[in-house]
Design an enzyme around this catalytic site. Sequence first.
Site, short mmCIF file in Angstrom:
data_model
loop_
_atom_site.label_atom_id
_atom_site.label_comp_id
_atom_site.label_asym_id
_atom_site.label_seq_id
_atom_site.Cartn_x
_atom_site.Cartn_y
_atom_site.Cartn_z
N LYS A 32 0.81 -1.35 0.03
CA LYS A 32 0.05 -0.02 0.10
C LYS A 32 0.99 1.24 0.05
O LYS A 32 0.71 2.17 -0.93
CB LYS A 32 -1.03 -0.18 1.21
CG LYS A 32 -1.82 1.00 1.21
CD LYS A 32 -2.99 1.09 2.45
CE LYS A 32 -3.96 0.01 2.29
NZ LYS A 32 -4.39 -0.56 3.47
N ARG A 102 -2.53 3.16 8.76
CA ARG A 102 -3.06 1.81 8.23
C ARG A 102 -1.77 0.80 8.07
O ARG A 102 -0.79 1.23 7.76
CB ARG A 102 -3.32 1.98 6.81
CG ARG A 102 -4.71 3.06 6.90
CD ARG A 102 -5.03 3.34 5.17
NE ARG A 102 -5.92 4.71 5.56
CZ ARG A 102 -7.21 4.10 4.98
NH1 ARG A 102 -7.47 3.46 4.74
NH2 ARG A 102 -8.18 5.27 5.06
N GLY A 111 -7.41 -7.61 5.70
CA GLY A 111 -8.07 -7.80 7.14
C GLY A 111 -7.32 -8.56 8.09
O GLY A 111 -7.97 -8.68 9.04
N MET A 113 -4.69 -7.63 9.57
CA MET A 113 -3.84 -6.86 10.55
C MET A 113 -4.83 -5.50 10.73
O MET A 113 -5.90 -5.12 10.19
CB MET A 113 -2.29 -6.25 10.01
CG MET A 113 -1.33 -7.39 9.95
SD MET A 113 -0.11 -7.17 9.39
CE MET A 113 -0.39 -6.51 7.76
N ARG A 346 -5.54 -0.28 -8.00
CA ARG A 346 -4.99 -1.49 -8.53
C ARG A 346 -5.47 -2.30 -9.60
O ARG A 346 -6.35 -1.77 -10.22
CB ARG A 346 -5.31 -2.27 -7.11
CG ARG A 346 -6.79 -2.53 -7.10
CD ARG A 346 -7.05 -3.27 -5.63
NE ARG A 346 -8.61 -3.01 -5.42
CZ ARG A 346 -9.22 -3.24 -4.10
NH1 ARG A 346 -8.34 -3.68 -3.13
NH2 ARG A 346 -10.43 -3.01 -4.07
N HIS A 469 -15.89 -43.44 -21.73
CA HIS A 469 -16.35 -43.31 -22.96
C HIS A 469 -17.32 -42.13 -22.94
O HIS A 469 -17.27 -41.27 -24.00
CB HIS A 469 -17.37 -44.60 -23.28
CG HIS A 469 -17.99 -44.50 -24.67
ND1 HIS A 469 -19.18 -44.01 -24.70
CD2 HIS A 469 -17.60 -44.68 -25.96
CE1 HIS A 469 -19.75 -43.95 -25.93
NE2 HIS A 469 -18.59 -44.28 -26.71
N GLU A 791 1.62 -46.01 -26.03
CA GLU A 791 0.54 -46.07 -24.81
C GLU A 791 0.71 -47.59 -23.85
O GLU A 791 -0.19 -47.55 -22.99
CB GLU A 791 -1.01 -46.06 -25.44
CG GLU A 791 -1.22 -46.88 -26.49
CD GLU A 791 -2.76 -46.65 -27.26
OE1 GLU A 791 -3.62 -45.92 -26.53
OE2 GLU A 791 -2.62 -47.06 -28.26
N SER A 810 2.87 -40.93 -31.39
CA SER A 810 1.79 -40.27 -30.65
C SER A 810 1.34 -41.01 -29.45
O SER A 810 1.12 -41.94 -29.25
CB SER A 810 0.42 -40.29 -31.59
OG SER A 810 -0.62 -39.60 -30.85
N CYS A 878 -2.34 -37.77 -27.98
CA CYS A 878 -3.61 -37.55 -28.42
C CYS A 878 -4.43 -38.23 -27.42
O CYS A 878 -5.79 -38.33 -27.51
CB CYS A 878 -3.86 -38.57 -29.69
SG CYS A 878 -3.52 -40.02 -29.54
N TYR A 898 3.49 -31.35 -31.63
CA TYR A 898 2.21 -30.90 -31.43
C TYR A 898 1.29 -31.57 -30.20
O TYR A 898 1.70 -32.69 -29.74
CB TYR A 898 1.43 -31.24 -32.71
CG TYR A 898 1.28 -32.64 -33.19
CD1 TYR A 898 -0.01 -33.32 -32.56
CD2 TYR A 898 2.11 -33.41 -33.69
CE1 TYR A 898 -0.08 -34.73 -32.85
CE2 TYR A 898 2.01 -34.88 -33.91
CZ TYR A 898 0.81 -35.35 -33.48
OH TYR A 898 0.69 -36.63 -33.47
C1 PEP Z 1 -4.96 -43.20 -25.60
O1 PEP Z 1 -5.21 -44.47 -24.95
O2 PEP Z 1 -4.62 -42.14 -24.99
C2 PEP Z 1 -5.90 -43.05 -26.77
C3 PEP Z 1 -5.96 -41.86 -27.23
O3 PEP Z 1 -6.30 -44.04 -27.25
P1 PEP Z 1 -7.99 -44.51 -26.88
O4 PEP Z 1 -8.60 -43.62 -25.71
O5 PEP Z 1 -8.91 -44.38 -27.86
O6 PEP Z 1 -7.77 -45.71 -26.15
MG MG Z 2 -5.59 -45.95 -26.14
#
Ligand code: PEP
Ligand code: MG
Length: 923
Positions: A32, A102, A111, A113, A346, A469, A791, A810, A878, A898
């Site tokens: 302040k 103050r 609040g 002090m 502020r 899902h 995976e 991926s 992905c 990516y």
């Molecule tokens: C994953 O396993 O991350 C993937 C993209 O495949 P799925 O979710 O279809 O198993």
């Molecule tokens: Mg998968």
Amino acid sequence: MKKWVYLFHELDEVEKYVGGNWDDVRGLLGGKGANLAEMTRLGVPVPPGFTVTTEACNAYLKAGGKFPEGLWEQMMAALAEVEKLTGKKFGGTENPLLVSCRSGAKFSMPGMMDTVLNIGLNDETAQAMIRLTNNPRFVYDAYRRLVQMFGSVVLGIPDEAFEEVLDEFKRARGAKADTDLTAEDLKELTEEFKKVVRKQKGFDFPTDPYEQLRLATEAVFKSWNGKRAVDYRRATGIPDDLGTAVNIVTMVFGNMGWDSGTGVAFTRDPSTGEKKLYGEYLLNAQGEDVVAGIRNTEKIENLAKQLPEAYQQFLEICEKLERHYRDMQDVEFTIERGRLWMLQTRNGKRTARAAVKIAVDMVNEGLITKEEAVLRVSPEQVDTLLHPQFDPKVIQEAKKEGRLFATGVNASPGAAVGQVYFDADTAERMAKEFKQDVIMVRPFTKPDDVHGMLAAKGILTSEGGATSHAAVVARQFGVPCVVGASSIQIDLDKRLMSANGVVVREGEWISLDGGTGEVFLGKLPMTAPSLEEQRDLMTLLEWADEICARPGIRKGPEGFPTTGLQVWANADYPKDARRARAYGAKGIGLCRTEHMFFEPERLPIVQRMILAKTSEERKQALDELLPFQRSDFEGLFEAMDGYPVIIRLIDPPLHEFLPSEKELQEQIITKRLQNLADYVLGKGESKDIAELEKILVAVEAMHESNPMMGLRGVRLSIVMPEIVEMQVRAIFEAAANVTLRGIKAKPEVMIPLTGHINELKWIQPRLEEIAKQVMKEKGVEFPYKFGTMIEVPRAAVTAGEIAQIAEFFSFGTNDLTQMTFGYSRDDAERSFLVKYVELGVLPKNPFQTLDREGVGRLMKMAIEEGRKTRPDLEVGICGEHGGDPSSIEFCHLVGNNYVSCSPFRVPVARLAAAHAALKHAAK
Ligand code: PEP
Ligand code: MG
């Protein structure tokens, strides 16, 4: 002699003392104090005053409660300076100076002090104030507040001692509120409060203004070690040795007549971001009156008519402060007898919509850079703008009314309001035929529920987690969704659900917030974003892309990208791909081809293919499927003209395309009963039973205890290559066809669930052969790649080998998380994961936010090993983490090219990618 005290206009000296660093200025003067000094330097009128440093506070506390040498003398000298500046006299009987005392530490501790206002009032100065203001009520109100505040803050008298007297006083006068008390009442009350001090402390309230000031300063010092402040520091990690500064500021009053007033304002509209002063004020009033809403406040622009000079000055100051701080400001001001004083400035809080507009406007006004604009908007704010929302006030109200029905995992953001239906067919029928807004509620969803999910405004499940899902499909289509709301019991027979004794029947309304995972009873009002904000958002995101595309923004070993991350999308259908592109995706990172198998006209062919006894029979069914797939892929290539499209070969176990054992058994029993009836009626026997029994035998034969670890992915392709052979042919025929039409197709074929190099060695060359053959048949060439998902942990560990065959990786982090933790992605949230996060056993749900130490470490290793083998290896992600800001930052750090996420999350991911690039920009 050490300097303990700085006047507000002595900022240069402070800077010299601390070495020029603003952070250290704040350390010495507190937030302040530093701010008041800076406004003074800018030439903004701030009521004169001075700051006692944090060093003085620390010295006082260290000495066991003694002012360090020279402090009091310096305070007196500074006070004399303030008297000069204001033309008022502390303790004077003509034009008395009143001050506030103050607290103000380096970091805001709201609040926690102490603060004492109106220091300097006593019987004599009060008389002088009455002469000056002609307002005895105001003066006695200020006086009794001083006695009360001083009594409790400085002298440690419990608040109740004063409250009791006040209540008794009001009762005796039949006053309901404090405001019903007259000047005479307040004068008497002041005397009563003084009696409280005498009774409690055994001495009189100090009427000497200097003693008031000294004791108040000590009280503020001591409040640094008060319980509240210590607890707050523990909770927020603020160090104990910082100490607090004390600001002694001239009191200014907005209630000294109709040429006085007080107000608050934002330099731009904090809800829309419009460049227009936004605020309110009251003439002849104190700050509390504006906040308390006792009188109706005026819009700030009306001040132009009432006090034009002060208003004009105020406008100029707002402009100046905005230019200086280069951000929208939230200011407080008081006008005392026509003279404007700024009490605070502020950076102002704002809505997501305003944040985007202000950031973009300020770039166009030349106030900030594009980089700053991008950093000023958070990915969460972008998310908010893309979905309808409930107003936080509405949510608060609903909770107060007890309408919170259940809470689950926040699977797909956005607000949804609709009538509840418990199966996909009914949900779809109610939405399509009866034009109802529908919320589909299921224990969990399966691929054959998708039509209901698409027709619904929102989805709610009692089971399943962030990668179930329902969650994946909902995010893909941008449908708000809450999953795993485990307190809900669904009774599909009675067509109702209940939670904690509250029952919701089919057709009744609920409201769900997919961003928080909360479900409410009844209809809550929603707000939807408008197009105009979307335009600002698009501009901001283009800047984000520009930043990511800068070569050299990232540094890494050979083969690592030097630009930031690109954002691609997971999209199965041309319509999704078009949306992804419109949202700024630069490729398709995952097309889950099997989703196309669930279309009603295709499923019977798929089932025939699965049940085929011979390879011939299977091929025949596949030949029928090929044209469908080819036309799907053509649509994808068209939509993504010029951009890469990764198409994943079939992944799930085949039983997912067949009815469940239970369903089949029920159908068979129903048929048998019907047959019996028909037989009795002499109608002859139905033939369907044999067909159903055949399917049942096949389903039983396919039964696996652990289907997620069973015959799926590349394993299925090796055991039954005909399916993927058809898919690769469809991909390349489609790419060839569109190439012949002038479209730039860049297919990338992705093999799922690889765990061993030999799997790729077995299948990939066969598929590449088909690719070449098709191109030869069609007489065209186009660039293409074959690669794999990573995976399975073994694939990550042996990535160096795998990259000998795979041209791209991926990361399927849904499965990689499942298999690294050994947690079932479909059940973990329901059974223990939510509890784990609640208890702090895990910091975050690893299916939502990438686990950097475990799963992330595997990724890092795989990328490094993979690029050793193949320096130009293309790397993406992905899994669901591809749309999560923290996971995106990690992907930037480990060297992904990516990230790929559902089309609706693409804008959020673009901003998050730019944030990562800027935060970790190569020097
Ligand atoms: C994953 O396993 O991350 C993937 C993209 O495949 P799925 O979710 O279809 O198993
Ligand atoms: Mg998968």
